[in-house]
Structure formats: C-alpha cells, structure tokens
Design a protein around this motif. Structure first.
Motif, PDB file in Angstrom:
ATOM      1  N   UNK A  20       0.838  -1.206   0.000  1.00 42.47           N
ATOM      2  CA  UNK A  20       0.000   0.000   0.000  1.00 42.47           C
ATOM      3  C   UNK A  20       0.870   1.252   0.000  1.00 42.47           C
ATOM      4  N   UNK A  21       1.908   1.265   0.802  1.00 42.42           N
ATOM      5  CA  UNK A  21       2.822   2.412   0.858  1.00 42.42           C
ATOM      6  C   UNK A  21       3.526   2.583  -0.481  1.00 42.42           C
ATOM      7  N   UNK A  22       3.985   1.496  -1.082  1.00 43.13           N
ATOM      8  CA  UNK A  22       4.650   1.585  -2.386  1.00 43.13           C
ATOM      9  C   UNK A  22       3.689   2.086  -3.462  1.00 43.13           C
ATOM     10  N   UNK A  23       2.446   1.655  -3.403  1.00 38.32           N
ATOM     11  CA  UNK A  23       1.453   2.112  -4.383  1.00 38.32           C
ATOM     12  C   UNK A  23       1.215   3.605  -4.272  1.00 38.32           C
ATOM     13  N   UNK A  24       1.123   4.114  -3.072  1.00 38.46           N
ATOM     14  CA  UNK A  24       0.923   5.551  -2.859  1.00 38.46           C
ATOM     15  C   UNK A  24       2.119   6.331  -3.384  1.00 38.46           C
ATOM     16  N   UNK A  29       4.952   9.603  -7.673  1.00 36.29           N
ATOM     17  CA  UNK A  29       6.222   9.722  -8.392  1.00 36.29           C
ATOM     18  C   UNK A  29       6.079   9.628  -9.902  1.00 36.29           C
ATOM     19  N   UNK A  30       5.267   8.716 -10.402  1.00 38.69           N
ATOM     20  CA  UNK A  30       5.188   8.503 -11.854  1.00 38.69           C
ATOM     21  C   UNK A  30       4.644   9.733 -12.584  1.00 38.69           C
ATOM     22  N   UNK A  31       3.514  10.325 -12.178  1.00 42.96           N
ATOM     23  CA  UNK A  31       3.048  11.531 -12.884  1.00 42.96           C
ATOM     24  C   UNK A  31       4.039  12.690 -12.785  1.00 42.96           C
ATOM     25  N   UNK A  32       4.710  12.806 -11.657  1.00 45.99           N
ATOM     26  CA  UNK A  32       5.700  13.871 -11.504  1.00 45.99           C
ATOM     27  C   UNK A  32       6.857  13.659 -12.475  1.00 45.99           C
ATOM     28  N   UNK A  33       7.312  12.434 -12.611  1.00 49.91           N
ATOM     29  CA  UNK A  33       8.399  12.119 -13.537  1.00 49.91           C
ATOM     30  C   UNK A  33       7.975  12.367 -14.981  1.00 49.91           C
ATOM     31  N   UNK A  34       6.761  11.958 -15.341  1.00 48.04           N
ATOM     32  CA  UNK A  34       6.267  12.174 -16.700  1.00 48.04           C
ATOM     33  C   UNK A  34       6.185  13.660 -17.015  1.00 48.04           C
ATOM     34  N   UNK A  35       5.756  14.455 -16.052  1.00 47.44           N
ATOM     35  CA  UNK A  35       5.697  15.907 -16.239  1.00 47.44           C
ATOM     36  C   UNK A  35       7.102  16.478 -16.463  1.00 47.44           C
TER      37      UNK A  35
END
Length: 151
Positions: A20-24, A29-35
């Motif tokens: 659960x912590x990793x999913x959060x 992190x992923x949308x921030x990296x894509x941006x």
C-alpha cells in the motif's frame, strides 16, 4: 520451549501495508516524472526552434530573403522529428516527441516571413503547452499560453 521453532519472515499484513505504501509513492512519483520528461522535451524543441531561427536569420543576411524549407537550411526534410536526445531525425519512430515544420508565409518565391512550429507527438501530446511556434518577428506562441516559453 515450544516444539516448533519460530519462523522468520513477514506476515501477510506487513506485506499488504508495504504494498500500500509503495502504491501511494508510485501514484505520486510517476506523474511527476512524466511531467518532468515532457518539460525537458519541450526545452529541446524550443532550443531547436531557436537554432532554426538563427539559421534563417543568417540565410536572410546573405540573400535578403528567408529559406522556404528546412532542407535549404541543412535539415533532413521539411518535417523533422526530435527524439528525446534532441537529435533531428528524418523518419517517424516511436520515440519521436515533436514534429517541426517551417511554414513560408510570403506570397512570392522569395520569402520574407515565416513561422517555425513544433507539434507534439506520441507521449508528448499530453503536454499542456501543445504546439509551440515562433514567427520571423521573434514572436513566440504556444497553445497552452505564454508561460510555456518561460518554463
């Protein structure tokens, strides 16, 4: 002492909490990296547009008119693609992030006006800035607003 020695390891509850912590963290992190990647690709496109404008101005200084196409400015073709590494390419490929075009705005065969445009491709299409353009006057526009050229 019990007959059965205690086994080491994680309980199911501990694994569920860790997942659960990793999913959060991944959801953040992923949308921030894509941006960040889209912003970096936009910077590459802006740099290439500026380079093209510089070549156009040098061409104009020598000939008193602008080049009508990118081939005249020593680019691969009239529409080129910018890979994430910033290198112009002459063919479509999945890593392409921008398609750059030079539009002649003059009615004569000796152009005195032009617009260079960078149209986002593939994953870059989700960038809020959209199409980036620069006119012969140096005026910069973007579908997402003027802040796209500042960031």
């Amino acid at each position: 002492m019990s007959r059965f020695p205690r086994q080491g390891g994680f309980t199911l509850m501990e694994l569920v909490i860790a997942m659960a912590i990793m999913s959060i963290l991944m959801a953040i992190a992923i949308p921030s990296y894509q941006s960040y990647v889209r912003k970096a690709n936009r910077a590459v496109a802006k740099s290439l547009i500026s380079e093209m404008q510089s070549r156009q101005e040098s061409f104009f200084a020598d000939r008193k008119h602008y080049a009508a196409d990118l081939v005249t400015l020593a680019y691969p073709s009239n529409v080129i693609f910018v890979a994430a590494d910033g290198e112009p390419q002459s063919a479509t490929f999945p890593q392409a992030v921008y398609s750059l075009t030079l539009q002649d705005l003059s009615p004569s065969s000796n152009p005195v006006r032009y617009t260079i445009s960078a149209t986002p491709l593939n994953a870059q299409e989700e960038d809020s800035c959209g199409v980036l353009s620069m006119r012969h006057t140096g005026r910069k526009t973007a579908a997402g607003g003027a802040t796209c050229w500042r960031s």
